[in-house]
Design a protein around this motif. Structure first.
Motif, PDB file in Angstrom:
ATOM      1  N   GLY A 112      -4.077 -20.201 -17.113  1.00  7.93           N
ATOM      2  CA  GLY A 112      -2.625 -20.385 -16.749  1.00  7.93           C
ATOM      3  C   GLY A 112      -2.403 -21.887 -15.923  1.00  7.93           C
ATOM      4  O   GLY A 112      -1.505 -22.714 -16.084  1.00  7.93           O
ATOM      5  N   SER A 113      -3.243 -21.915 -14.895  1.00  3.41           N
ATOM      6  CA  SER A 113      -3.542 -23.275 -14.066  1.00  3.41           C
ATOM      7  C   SER A 113      -3.815 -24.468 -14.702  1.00  3.41           C
ATOM      8  O   SER A 113      -3.085 -25.500 -14.685  1.00  3.41           O
ATOM      9  CB  SER A 113      -4.329 -23.009 -12.956  1.00  3.41           C
ATOM     10  N   LEU A 114      -4.173 -24.246 -16.105  1.00  4.00           N
ATOM     11  CA  LEU A 114      -4.860 -25.424 -16.882  1.00  4.00           C
ATOM     12  C   LEU A 114      -3.251 -25.817 -17.469  1.00  4.00           C
ATOM     13  O   LEU A 114      -2.994 -27.134 -17.592  1.00  4.00           O
ATOM     14  CB  LEU A 114      -5.640 -24.831 -17.769  1.00  4.00           C
ATOM     15  N   LEU A 121     -12.148 -11.414 -16.905  1.00  8.66           N
ATOM     16  CA  LEU A 121     -10.897 -11.534 -17.512  1.00  8.66           C
ATOM     17  C   LEU A 121      -9.788 -12.034 -16.713  1.00  8.66           C
ATOM     18  O   LEU A 121      -9.059 -12.880 -17.010  1.00  8.66           O
ATOM     19  CB  LEU A 121     -10.639 -10.302 -18.113  1.00  8.66           C
ATOM     20  N   PHE A 122      -9.759 -11.723 -15.522  1.00 12.26           N
ATOM     21  CA  PHE A 122      -8.791 -11.995 -14.731  1.00 12.26           C
ATOM     22  C   PHE A 122      -8.813 -13.518 -14.144  1.00 12.26           C
ATOM     23  O   PHE A 122      -7.786 -14.273 -14.151  1.00 12.26           O
ATOM     24  CB  PHE A 122      -8.653 -11.144 -13.342  1.00 12.26           C
ATOM     25  N   GLY A 164       6.089 -23.323 -22.444  1.00 10.63           N
ATOM     26  CA  GLY A 164       4.529 -23.083 -21.978  1.00 10.63           C
ATOM     27  C   GLY A 164       4.297 -22.840 -20.531  1.00 10.63           C
ATOM     28  O   GLY A 164       3.660 -22.170 -20.248  1.00 10.63           O
ATOM     29  N   LEU A 165       5.018 -23.951 -19.772  1.00  9.46           N
ATOM     30  CA  LEU A 165       4.533 -23.740 -18.274  1.00  9.46           C
ATOM     31  C   LEU A 165       5.231 -22.483 -17.670  1.00  9.46           C
ATOM     32  O   LEU A 165       4.508 -21.855 -16.786  1.00  9.46           O
ATOM     33  CB  LEU A 165       5.077 -25.089 -17.553  1.00  9.46           C
ATOM     34  N   SER A 166       6.365 -22.118 -18.129  1.00  7.94           N
ATOM     35  CA  SER A 166       6.973 -20.957 -17.792  1.00  7.94           C
ATOM     36  C   SER A 166       6.204 -19.786 -18.136  1.00  7.94           C
ATOM     37  O   SER A 166       5.819 -18.803 -17.083  1.00  7.94           O
ATOM     38  CB  SER A 166       8.365 -20.816 -18.405  1.00  7.94           C
ATOM     39  N   GLY A 167       5.571 -19.747 -19.517  1.00 10.90           N
ATOM     40  CA  GLY A 167       4.680 -18.521 -19.498  1.00 10.90           C
ATOM     41  C   GLY A 167       3.442 -18.540 -18.826  1.00 10.90           C
ATOM     42  O   GLY A 167       3.015 -17.524 -18.296  1.00 10.90           O
ATOM     43  N   ALA A 168       2.920 -19.994 -18.723  1.00 13.31           N
ATOM     44  CA  ALA A 168       1.523 -19.889 -18.246  1.00 13.31           C
ATOM     45  C   ALA A 168       1.739 -19.523 -16.530  1.00 13.31           C
ATOM     46  O   ALA A 168       0.805 -18.867 -15.885  1.00 13.31           O
ATOM     47  CB  ALA A 168       1.191 -21.503 -17.763  1.00 13.31           C
ATOM     48  N   PHE A 169       3.027 -19.662 -15.987  1.00  9.84           N
ATOM     49  CA  PHE A 169       3.252 -19.192 -14.335  1.00  9.84           C
ATOM     50  C   PHE A 169       3.140 -17.742 -14.326  1.00  9.84           C
ATOM     51  O   PHE A 169       2.744 -17.496 -13.471  1.00  9.84           O
ATOM     52  CB  PHE A 169       4.606 -20.084 -14.125  1.00  9.84           C
ATOM     53  N   VAL A 170       3.770 -17.136 -15.354  1.00  8.41           N
ATOM     54  CA  VAL A 170       3.633 -15.603 -15.324  1.00  8.41           C
ATOM     55  C   VAL A 170       2.559 -15.140 -15.295  1.00  8.41           C
ATOM     56  O   VAL A 170       1.595 -14.300 -14.605  1.00  8.41           O
ATOM     57  CB  VAL A 170       4.354 -15.211 -16.614  1.00  8.41           C
ATOM     58  N   VAL A 177      -0.627 -16.874 -14.639  1.00  3.83           N
ATOM     59  CA  VAL A 177      -1.285 -17.090 -13.267  1.00  3.83           C
ATOM     60  C   VAL A 177      -0.991 -16.138 -12.232  1.00  3.83           C
ATOM     61  O   VAL A 177      -1.730 -15.292 -11.898  1.00  3.83           O
ATOM     62  CB  VAL A 177      -1.035 -18.525 -12.606  1.00  3.83           C
ATOM     63  N   LEU A 178       0.609 -16.095 -12.050  1.00  2.28           N
ATOM     64  CA  LEU A 178       0.714 -15.160 -10.904  1.00  2.28           C
ATOM     65  C   LEU A 178       0.450 -13.782 -11.318  1.00  2.28           C
ATOM     66  O   LEU A 178      -0.023 -12.570 -10.319  1.00  2.28           O
ATOM     67  CB  LEU A 178       2.371 -15.136 -10.682  1.00  2.28           C
ATOM     68  N   SER A 179       0.525 -13.162 -12.286  1.00  5.20           N
ATOM     69  CA  SER A 179       0.213 -11.749 -12.789  1.00  5.20           C
ATOM     70  C   SER A 179      -1.398 -11.524 -12.727  1.00  5.20           C
ATOM     71  O   SER A 179      -1.855 -10.490 -12.743  1.00  5.20           O
ATOM     72  CB  SER A 179       0.587 -11.217 -14.087  1.00  5.20           C
TER      73      SER A 179
END
Lengths: 95, 252
Positions: free
Chosen positions: A71-73, A63-64, B75-81, B83-85
């Motif tokens: 997110g990277s995508l 899941l992680f 969307g990018l701002s959300g995606a950044f959260v 990935v980092l989390s």
């Protein structure tokens, strides 16, 4: 180039702890907080349980990694979109 | 042109939302665990959190209606959260934690917009990964989606005013926002669990030693990563940055 340097520094920051704590498993800080609560208030028992928990470490890591990949995508898409737009648009306003 | 970008934009927005709904759950090694916050405190933080969510939803709606092309950057701002989390990074204290990633969105969209995105992240993380919890969501959201973003935003604005370079402002904002989040978590736990000797302050030291100290190197990483992404946005998505009025004057 600047970004590569910054990234290298991030990686370095993540590697250094391995040399400081050679015998640590690097467990989560929330687990430690749980212990601290037990120390301060030994009689406290959690009053609700999580609705669902991943059955094990493998599912959890699935899941992680999925989360990080997705997110990277999205980030890659947005940046790539901007880059292509900048490259192929002739007018100066999109610079 | 507008038609051409409309569908990709819609797609990415829906896609992002979908995954917020499905996998954004993971930030953990730092949130208050389910059941570990006494009921009265859980309710208290929930009540405090609600106005921020309402204001945040309105702020997002307003920005998106004014400039629909900002959806990608949202969307990018959300995606950044996101990935980092997901990145549980080892820290100098011998335990692990993860960055929050809320600094980027706070600088771009303002702090209340991140209250919404951060809360969504925490919600699904507590549902799917059993990190954090529904009862403690109010408190966790207050730390990561209110305290963090507001600190980041204030630091960025303050730094810009005294003419620090753009990158340094971004770095500092993300760094202090990340640390602020964990200090807030420590304070919440200390308020709920005061020590018999020394009271709230004593407990605060104890929790801060666990959360905040662990977070220091991670906050530095968070700051650096935020600068990297911001550099890329600056390079390729200047249009959107201009729409968001991130730069006061110095649009370089």
């Amino acid at each position: 180039m600047k970004n590569t340097l910054l990234l290298a520094f991030v990686i370095l920051l993540a590697i250094i702890p391995f040399y400081i704590h050679r015998d640590s498993e690097f467990g989560g800080a929330d687990g430690q907080a749980e212990e601290a609560i037990q120390e301060i208030a030994p009689e406290y028992t959690p009053w609700v349980q999580a609705l669902w928990e991943p059955p094990g470490g493998e599912t959890e890591s699935l899941l992680f990694s999925l989360q990080a990949a997705i997110g990277s995508l999205v980030i890659g898409y947005v940046i790539g979109f901007g880059r292509a737009r900048k490259k192929y648009s002739n007018n100066a306003e999109s610079k | 042109m507008i038609k051409k970008i409309f569908w990709p934009l819609t797609f990415i927005f829906v896609f992002t939302c979908y995954f917020w709904l499905n996998s954004l759950h993971s930030a953990y090694a730092m949130h208050i665990m389910e059941g570990f916050l006494p009921a009265a405190w859980a309710i208290f933080w929930w009540i405090i959190m609600i106005p921020f969510l309402i204001v945040g939803l309105r702020a997002i709606k307003r920005k998106i209606t004014e400039n629909p092309e900002l959806k990608t950057i949202l969307g990018l701002s959300g995606a950044f959260v996101f990935v980092l989390s997901a990145l549980k990074i080892p820290s100098v204290t011998g335990s692990s934690s993860h960055p929050t990633g809320v600094g980027l969105g706070s600088i771009l969209f303002g702090p209340t917009a991140m209250s919404v995105l951060g809360t969504i992240a925490l919600l699904f993380q507590s549902l799917l990964l059993a990190h954090g919890g529904l009862t403690s969501l109010g408190a966790n959201a207050f730390s990561m989606a209110v305290v963090g973003p507001f600190i980041a935003y204030a630091v960025f604005k303050g730094g810009t005013k005294i003419n620090f370079s753009f990158s340094f402002c971004v770095f500092l904002a993300a760094l202090l926002g990340g640390i602020g989040t964990y200090i807030s978590t420590s304070l919440q736990l200390a308020l709920a669990f005061p020590s018999e000797v020394g009271g709230v302050l004593q407990s605060f030291y104890k929790f801060a030693a666990i959360f905040a100290i662990t977070q220091v190197p991670l906050a530095i990483s968070e700051g650096l990563l935020t600068v990297i992404v911001m550099n890329l946005i600056k390079k390729y998505n200047m249009n959107e940055l201009k729409l968001l009025k991130v730069f006061i004057k110095e649009a370089r």
